[in-house]
Write a protein that holds these residues in place. Structure first.
Motif, PDB file in Angstrom:
ATOM      1  N   VAL A  59      66.351 121.441  47.698  1.00  0.00           N
ATOM      2  CA  VAL A  59      67.319 120.572  47.880  1.00  0.00           C
ATOM      3  C   VAL A  59      68.042 120.553  49.261  1.00  0.00           C
ATOM      4  O   VAL A  59      68.403 119.638  49.764  1.00  0.00           O
ATOM      5  CB  VAL A  59      68.236 120.350  46.496  1.00  0.00           C
ATOM      6  CG1 VAL A  59      69.497 119.726  46.773  1.00  0.00           C
ATOM      7  CG2 VAL A  59      67.568 120.095  45.295  1.00  0.00           C
ATOM      8  N   GLN A  60      68.568 121.995  49.492  1.00  0.00           N
ATOM      9  CA  GLN A  60      69.180 122.105  50.622  1.00  0.00           C
ATOM     10  C   GLN A  60      68.356 121.458  51.974  1.00  0.00           C
ATOM     11  O   GLN A  60      68.939 120.990  53.073  1.00  0.00           O
ATOM     12  CB  GLN A  60      69.526 123.542  50.862  1.00  0.00           C
ATOM     13  CG  GLN A  60      70.466 123.933  49.993  1.00  0.00           C
ATOM     14  CD  GLN A  60      70.641 125.446  49.945  1.00  0.00           C
ATOM     15  OE1 GLN A  60      69.738 126.282  50.227  1.00  0.00           O
ATOM     16  NE2 GLN A  60      71.918 125.981  49.419  1.00  0.00           N
ATOM     17  N   THR A  87      67.586 114.985  44.623  1.00  0.00           N
ATOM     18  CA  THR A  87      68.190 114.916  45.780  1.00  0.00           C
ATOM     19  C   THR A  87      69.516 115.922  46.030  1.00  0.00           C
ATOM     20  O   THR A  87      70.391 116.017  46.936  1.00  0.00           O
ATOM     21  CB  THR A  87      68.479 113.656  46.643  1.00  0.00           C
ATOM     22  OG1 THR A  87      69.202 112.835  45.813  1.00  0.00           O
ATOM     23  CG2 THR A  87      67.020 113.016  46.876  1.00  0.00           C
ATOM     24  N   GLY A  88      69.943 116.200  44.793  1.00  0.00           N
ATOM     25  CA  GLY A  88      71.075 116.902  44.696  1.00  0.00           C
ATOM     26  C   GLY A  88      71.153 117.740  43.250  1.00  0.00           C
ATOM     27  O   GLY A  88      70.741 117.427  42.129  1.00  0.00           O
ATOM     28  N   ARG A  99      73.159 121.460  52.618  1.00  0.00           N
ATOM     29  CA  ARG A  99      74.057 121.019  51.581  1.00  0.00           C
ATOM     30  C   ARG A  99      73.233 120.352  50.323  1.00  0.00           C
ATOM     31  O   ARG A  99      72.068 120.528  50.296  1.00  0.00           O
ATOM     32  CB  ARG A  99      75.083 120.229  52.189  1.00  0.00           C
ATOM     33  CG  ARG A  99      75.891 120.578  53.510  1.00  0.00           C
ATOM     34  CD  ARG A  99      76.776 119.473  54.158  1.00  0.00           C
ATOM     35  NE  ARG A  99      77.835 119.127  53.291  1.00  0.00           N
ATOM     36  CZ  ARG A  99      78.865 120.024  53.269  1.00  0.00           C
ATOM     37  NH1 ARG A  99      78.869 120.939  54.035  1.00  0.00           N
ATOM     38  NH2 ARG A  99      80.052 119.533  52.496  1.00  0.00           N
ATOM     39  N   GLY A 100      74.201 119.988  49.525  1.00  0.00           N
ATOM     40  CA  GLY A 100      73.528 119.035  48.387  1.00  0.00           C
ATOM     41  C   GLY A 100      73.429 119.929  47.134  1.00  0.00           C
ATOM     42  O   GLY A 100      73.058 119.463  46.077  1.00  0.00           O
ATOM     43  N   GLN A 129      66.500 119.081  52.379  1.00  0.00           N
ATOM     44  CA  GLN A 129      66.647 117.534  52.261  1.00  0.00           C
ATOM     45  C   GLN A 129      67.986 117.036  52.939  1.00  0.00           C
ATOM     46  O   GLN A 129      68.216 116.033  53.320  1.00  0.00           O
ATOM     47  CB  GLN A 129      66.509 117.019  50.902  1.00  0.00           C
ATOM     48  CG  GLN A 129      65.205 117.120  50.433  1.00  0.00           C
ATOM     49  CD  GLN A 129      64.994 116.645  48.984  1.00  0.00           C
ATOM     50  OE1 GLN A 129      65.209 115.241  48.613  1.00  0.00           O
ATOM     51  NE2 GLN A 129      64.609 117.541  47.869  1.00  0.00           N
ATOM     52  N   ASN A 130      68.924 118.107  52.599  1.00  0.00           N
ATOM     53  CA  ASN A 130      70.443 117.639  53.026  1.00  0.00           C
ATOM     54  C   ASN A 130      70.843 118.797  54.078  1.00  0.00           C
ATOM     55  O   ASN A 130      72.296 118.908  54.107  1.00  0.00           O
ATOM     56  CB  ASN A 130      71.166 117.656  51.682  1.00  0.00           C
ATOM     57  CG  ASN A 130      70.910 116.960  50.747  1.00  0.00           C
ATOM     58  OD1 ASN A 130      71.315 115.415  50.852  1.00  0.00           O
ATOM     59  ND2 ASN A 130      70.107 117.265  49.768  1.00  0.00           N
ATOM     60  N   ASN A 131      70.345 119.170  54.885  1.00  0.00           N
ATOM     61  CA  ASN A 131      70.786 119.873  56.102  1.00  0.00           C
ATOM     62  C   ASN A 131      71.505 120.972  55.748  1.00  0.00           C
ATOM     63  O   ASN A 131      72.789 121.387  56.274  1.00  0.00           O
ATOM     64  CB  ASN A 131      71.434 118.897  57.217  1.00  0.00           C
ATOM     65  CG  ASN A 131      71.697 119.757  58.393  1.00  0.00           C
ATOM     66  OD1 ASN A 131      70.818 120.629  59.056  1.00  0.00           O
ATOM     67  ND2 ASN A 131      72.872 119.351  59.150  1.00  0.00           N
TER      68      ASN A 131
END
Length: 677
Positions: free
Chosen positions: A115-116, A73-74, A122-123, A118-120
């Protein structure tokens, strides 16, 4: 995890198909408004082929877990510049720009997008000391990774659109690979809308500059060691020139010979003619080679150190250790013959395991090894051997400015116990070094402008001090008198232009300062009058203040600070000795202070303990006469500063005449070069 392991991970076929379809939708939307964009049509065709291939693969192969199915996730990617070679999807051809990209960078782009999502957006964090390593496309790559949404919103997510906004191709003379003449090339070397690009780029970057204030050792300057061109070198350069002409005219099969081979051979010859002409090994004058000059300098520093603590690095990317003649073994042989013990000389290439590498680096930091020789890749990245590092030697010229930065970052580093260090650069006159230094100069232009964050420049095609230094080395390396004169004149023009720009900025700053001084002086005069009034007011006070009153004031201050720290407005506390006390706006409890107000206004630092609050206030009030003297001195200095500023603005210096004369001289040289072509 290691890069090798990370690069083996791939996104799942399902996710890959989804991304390709999203990209196809984007391309179709783009073609609706840019129907003549041939590059986009070609990209669309390639996406359709990839979708067909993926559909066939999903049917005929086992399904393996993909990157998007592993619960990641990051991402934090160190040395992120190693992933800057993304595909650019443009048919435009310019020197210095690779549009094809690499498979690992294409894969990285897919992982980052996963990944981005999943994190709007970011991440993902990219860390690197050299975000722009080689060309203008590197900036676009970093922005594509981290601010694709912003670029898309601005219509700059396609490389040719981005280039149209920020870069400009310009044809100009460049030294050819054989250094015997100039040729015209089209290359990105002028950049527009830099303020907007810097603003956009700064949204995703946090840049930490390195300077002397960061406890770095002082660089005692660059020592350029020029080695004369030998007859053997001249004969080989004639051969290089003929090979280049044959390749350009199509007389040579590109599989047998091409510009890449010519470039490689030219760089080898510039390092040591024995690398390309082994037959003359027994005839070469060893004392007139780069490697011997380097050995002399290394030995001189080694012998000058009575404490036996100075250590040195030698960088050489070409001719690494092997069975036949190579620079590493030759340098070591020369150093041993001069008197340096064998055990104090090491090759980083011999440390072929992590344990051996750690041992070598530890010995270097303990000064057990005094001379360490290696390549940029093995010795220039993530290596901390700076404890006693006194000198660094560039035997050859790396391709990228970032490589030079990484090399020199080993010695210009925190933790170096030497207050001053040296860097040596070795140049073979009239060799391929001229071409190599020129490439560094061209690439450094954009990097310097972008990373410096110089908002005063809207566009630019200048070089900064680093690039200018490359240009000076280039001039040292050129052998032909006319070409050398052209390089030196161009460098001279650049110097005058840089000086004029700094001078113009200086006078502009001086003009702004001169305009602000009267207002500042007026405030100081008013503050002085109020300070005198408060001094007289204090002299008239005769009543004593009891301990109880002082305790009550102290407790009121302490309570007000706790209650009103970080308040957006100042808050009244109480009255003490006729002065109103306030908690200032936006104050933090860790550094408490208050404002005293009567005729004038004064700020008092209170310290950590409330027991000393009243003492500090009393001391401040008693020191008002000293405050008045400071204000008098300030008014006097402001008057002098204004007088000096007015004089300087009336008698301005200028380099305009030198710029015009040098530019005309350069144009005349270019005309001669064109006639001689």
């Amino acid at each position: 995890m290691a890069y090798s392991c990370f690069d083996m991970l791939e996104i799942s076929d399902v996710q890959s198909e989804k991304m390709l379809k999203e990209k196809l939708t984007e391309i179709d939307r783009y073609l609706n408004t840019h129907s003549a964009a041939k590059s986009a049509v070609r990209v669309r065709e390639n996406i359709i082929k990839s979708l067909d291939h993926l559909s066939h693969k999903m049917i005929n192969t086992d399904v393996l877990p993909g990157f998007d199915e592993l619960g990641i996730t990051g991402l934090f990617v160190d040395e992120a510049h190693n992933y800057k070679n993304i595909p650019l999807n443009t048919r435009s051809k310019f020197k210095g720009i690779n549009t094809t990209g690499s498979a690992k960078c294409k894969s990285m782009l897919e992982k980052i997008r996963t990944v981005q999502k999943q994190n709007n957006g970011r991440g993902v964090t990219l860390a690197t000391a050299t975000p722009i390593t080689n060309s203008v496309s590197d900036c676009f790559a970093m922005q594509t990774y981290l601010q694709h949404g912003e670029l898309k919103m601005l219509g700059l997510d396609h490389f040719h659109s981005w280039v149209g906004m920020f870069a400009e191709a310009k044809e100009e003379f460049e030294i050819d690979v054989d250094t015997s003449q100039y040729r015209m090339y089209s290359r990105f070397n002028k950049y527009n809308n830099l303020q907007e690009l810097i603003t956009l780029f700064s949204m995703i970057t946090d840049h930490q500059k390195t300077d002397i204030s960061n406890n770095l050792p002082k660089l005692g300057g660059y020592t350029n060691c020029v080695v004369a061109k030998t007859q053997a070198m001249q004969m080989y350069l004639d051969n290089i020139s003929q090979r280049a002409d044959d390749v350009r005219s199509g007389l040579t099969n590109r599989r047998d010979d091409n510009m890449l081979k010519i470039t490689t051979d030219g760089r080898k010859a510039a390092l040591d003619i024995r690398l390309v002409e082994p037959v003359i090994n027994t005839y070469v004058n060893v004392f007139a080679t780069k490697v011997y000059r380097c050995a002399e300098n290394v030995f001189e520093i080694w012998a000058s150190d009575p404490t036996q603590k100075y250590t040195q690095l030698v960088f050489c990317d070409i001719s690494v250790p092997k069975q036949s003649f190579n620079i590493y073994d030759e340098l070591k042989r020369l150093l041993i013959n001069m008197g340096i013990p064998d055990e104090q000389i090491a090759f980083i290439h011999d440390a072929d395991t992590e344990a051996r590498r750690a041992s070598v680096l530890k010995k270097m930091n303990d000064a057990g090894i005094r001379v360490l020789i290696g390549s940029t890749f093995k010795l220039g990245l993530g290596v901390n051997v700076q404890t006693y590092l006194k000198a660094l030697h560039h035997l050859d010229v790396p391709w990228r400015p970032a490589d030079m930065t990484q090399r020199e970052g080993r010695i210009l580093r925190q933790g170096n116990t030497n207050k001053e260090v040296q860097i040596f650069r070795y140049i073979t006159e009239g060799s391929f070094d001229a071409y190599s230094w020129q490439l560094l100069e061209s690439k450094q232009r954009f990097i310097s402008q972008l990373i410096s964050g110089d908002y005063a420049q809207h566009s630019g095609d200048e070089v900064d001090n680093t690039a200018l230094s490359y240009g000076e080395v280039k001039a040292l390396a050129v052998g032909d008198p006319m070409i050398k004169k052209r390089v030196e004149t161009a460098n001279e023009l650049t110097k005058y232009t840089v000086l004029q720009k700094k001078l113009t900025q200086h006078y502009e700053d001086l003009r702004i300062r001169a305009a602000n001084i009267p207002t500042e002086k007026e405030k100081a005069v008013a503050a002085l009058e109020k300070c005198f009034a408060d001094i007289e007011y204090l002299k008239q006070q005769t009543a004593l203040i009891s301990k109880e009153e002082r305790r009550a004031v102290r407790e009121s201050i302490a309570a007000a600070i706790i209650a009103n720290a970080r308040s957006e407005k100042e808050v009244y506390i109480c009255n003490y000795r006729g002065f109103s006390l306030y908690v200032p706006a936006y104050m933090i409890e860790e550094r408490p202070r208050i404002k005293l107000s009567h005729k004038g206004q004064y700020r008092v630092e209170l310290g950590e303990s409330s027991q000393g609050y009243i003492v500090r206030i009393d001391n401040h009030l008693e020191s008002l006469p000293k405050n008045a003297e400071k204000l008098k001195t300030k008014i006097y200095e402001l008057n002098n500063e204004l007088e000096q500023a007015d004089y300087s603005l009336k008698h301005q210096e200028s380099y305009v005449t030198q710029i015009i004369e040098t530019r005309n001289k350069l144009e005349q040289i270019d005309k001669k070069l064109r006639r001689n072509k």
